[in-house]
Motif scaffolding. Structure first.
Motif, PDB file in Angstrom:
ATOM      1  N   THR A   7       0.807  -1.227   0.000  1.00 44.80           N
ATOM      2  CA  THR A   7       0.000   0.000   0.000  1.00 44.80           C
ATOM      3  C   THR A   7       0.834   1.270   0.000  1.00 44.80           C
ATOM      4  O   THR A   7       0.310   2.360  -0.130  1.00 44.80           O
ATOM      5  CB  THR A   7      -0.937   0.008   1.212  1.00 44.80           C
ATOM      6  N   PHE A  12      -3.477   1.758  -5.137  1.00 48.96           N
ATOM      7  CA  PHE A  12      -4.344   0.823  -4.432  1.00 48.96           C
ATOM      8  C   PHE A  12      -5.693   1.472  -4.221  1.00 48.96           C
ATOM      9  O   PHE A  12      -5.771   2.623  -3.804  1.00 48.96           O
ATOM     10  CB  PHE A  12      -3.707   0.447  -3.096  1.00 48.96           C
ATOM     11  N   TYR A  13      -6.738   0.734  -4.532  1.00 47.83           N
ATOM     12  CA  TYR A  13      -8.089   1.262  -4.406  1.00 47.83           C
ATOM     13  C   TYR A  13      -8.951   0.312  -3.594  1.00 47.83           C
ATOM     14  O   TYR A  13      -8.773  -0.911  -3.639  1.00 47.83           O
ATOM     15  CB  TYR A  13      -8.726   1.436  -5.790  1.00 47.83           C
ATOM     16  N   PHE A  14      -9.877   0.894  -2.848  1.00 41.81           N
ATOM     17  CA  PHE A  14     -10.951   0.119  -2.253  1.00 41.81           C
ATOM     18  C   PHE A  14     -12.175   0.282  -3.148  1.00 41.81           C
ATOM     19  O   PHE A  14     -12.333   1.286  -3.837  1.00 41.81           O
ATOM     20  CB  PHE A  14     -11.272   0.606  -0.838  1.00 41.81           C
ATOM     21  N   LYS A  93     -14.813   3.359  -6.897  1.00 41.19           N
ATOM     22  CA  LYS A  93     -13.423   3.352  -6.447  1.00 41.19           C
ATOM     23  C   LYS A  93     -13.140   4.509  -5.500  1.00 41.19           C
ATOM     24  O   LYS A  93     -13.625   5.618  -5.688  1.00 41.19           O
ATOM     25  CB  LYS A  93     -12.478   3.443  -7.644  1.00 41.19           C
ATOM     26  N   PHE A  96      -6.569   4.563  -1.684  1.00 41.30           N
ATOM     27  CA  PHE A  96      -6.112   4.130  -0.361  1.00 41.30           C
ATOM     28  C   PHE A  96      -6.056   5.315   0.605  1.00 41.30           C
ATOM     29  O   PHE A  96      -6.607   5.259   1.704  1.00 41.30           O
ATOM     30  CB  PHE A  96      -4.728   3.483  -0.516  1.00 41.30           C
ATOM     31  N   PHE A 170      -2.895  -5.432   2.903  1.00 43.53           N
ATOM     32  CA  PHE A 170      -4.236  -5.808   2.462  1.00 43.53           C
ATOM     33  C   PHE A 170      -4.090  -6.801   1.317  1.00 43.53           C
ATOM     34  O   PHE A 170      -3.551  -6.475   0.268  1.00 43.53           O
ATOM     35  CB  PHE A 170      -5.018  -4.576   1.987  1.00 43.53           C
ATOM     36  N   HIS A 174     -10.862  -6.256  -2.241  1.00 39.14           N
ATOM     37  CA  HIS A 174     -10.863  -4.817  -1.969  1.00 39.14           C
ATOM     38  C   HIS A 174     -12.269  -4.306  -1.697  1.00 39.14           C
ATOM     39  O   HIS A 174     -12.456  -3.108  -1.487  1.00 39.14           O
ATOM     40  CB  HIS A 174     -10.289  -4.045  -3.166  1.00 39.14           C
TER      41      HIS A 174
END
Length: 317
Positions: A7, A12-14, A93, A96, A170, A174
């Motif tokens: 990360t 990086f995406y959630f 999206k 991070f 992580f 996601h």
């Protein structure tokens, strides 16, 4: 096997989740959501404006109310961007860093809401049980220091959770289960030992979310004992009426909070829709309802709003 996400180096995406099972209707669901956000922003901004412009409202009770309105405004603005971008543009999206920023503000303002209500219960206790000493105990400088203490305590309570979570890798899906970033939602995606995180989160919830309602209940027990010692029913009703707005605000915060806790504890296998609805009620009910409660039940605020509207209408002429 899922690859562990670095990360600190990689993008990086959630992935946020809207209303499960109703994705096709997000644009229609956005209409009531937009109305609720608008009511919250306009209502809390109006209360802040009235308290700032009315010299007679520069009193401890209304200074605490302005803190509550600021907290509600912060809570509203913490979730508004991700909720509305998901409902309007189906943009799921969130970066991070963006997710952690939202996590910080969302939890900090949630804790502040509880702490401000505790401070307001102390204000009501002093006003009813120690009326002769009210002006000397709750001066404006004391109220300001209490507000600063609430801000510092809540920020310092959330920061360790943020840093403890950010250091972890992580490596799972996601996909978050809400349209905003919550600690309990993000931590389930971690593939490392999270015992320290869990114990710290438990301690913070116990000390803030656990202690605040207990102290509020204690203050009202003392208030009721004082009220019952008064001579007439008229005085008792007047004293209770002075506390009614605060009692309703407490119920608006803690009833949904208890509902969310019960749902997570005893209805883990309930449809995701149930958890999403409960979480949204918990986050939206206080910012929407508090300005309505205080505008309807507090005569000084109501008169201040009418005065503000009449001033604005005269300027438009």
């Amino acid at each position: 096997m899922s690859e562990v996400m670095n990360t600190t180096q990689d993008p990086f995406y959630f992935i946020l989740t809207g209303i499960p099972g109703f994705e096709a209707y997000h644009i229609w669901i956005s209409i009531p959501c937009c109305c609720l956000y608008t009511i919250s922003i306009i209502g809390n901004t109006t209360i802040l404006t009235v308290i700032r412009t009315e010299p007679s409202l520069v009193q401890p009770m209304y200074l605490f109310l302005s803190m509550l309105a600021l907290t509600d405004l912060g809570l509203t603005l913490s979730t508004l961007p991700t909720v509305m971008q998901l409902l309007w543009f189906n943009n799921q999206k969130i970066s991070f860093e963006g997710c952690f920023a939202q996590f910080f503000f969302l939890h900090a303002f949630s804790f502040m809401e509880s702490s401000v209500l505790l401070a307001m219960s102390f204000d009501r206790y002093v006003a009813i049980c120690r009326p002769l000493h009210y002006a000397s105990i709750l001066t404006n400088s004391v109220v300001g220091r209490m507000g600063l203490a609430i801000l510092c305590c809540c920020v310092l309570a959330v920061l360790p959770s943020l840093f403890l979570l950010k250091r972890l890798p992580f490596c799972r899906s996601h996909l978050l289960s809400h349209s905003y970033c919550l600690h309990q939602d993000m931590i389930r995606l971690v593939c490392a030992d999270i015992r320290i995180n869990n114990w710290y989160a438990f301690a913070v919830v116990l000390l803030i979310i656990g202690m605040d309602p207990l102290l509020i209940v204690l203050s009202y027990i003392l208030i009721l004992k004082s009220i019952l010692r008064t001579a007439s029913w008229a005085e008792r009703l007047q004293a209770l009426n002075n506390c009614l707005s605060h009692m309703l605000a407490v119920l608006v915060l803690y009833v949904p909070m208890v509902g969310v806790s019960i749902t997570h504890r005893f209805a883990k296998h309930a449809p995701p829709l149930v958890h999403v609805i409960m979480a949204n009620i918990y986050l939206l009910a206080p910012p929407v309802m508090n300005p309505i409660i205080y505008s309807v039940k507090t005569k000084q605020i109501r008169h201040g709003i009418f005065h503000l509207i009449s001033q604005r209408s005269r300027h438009l002429r």
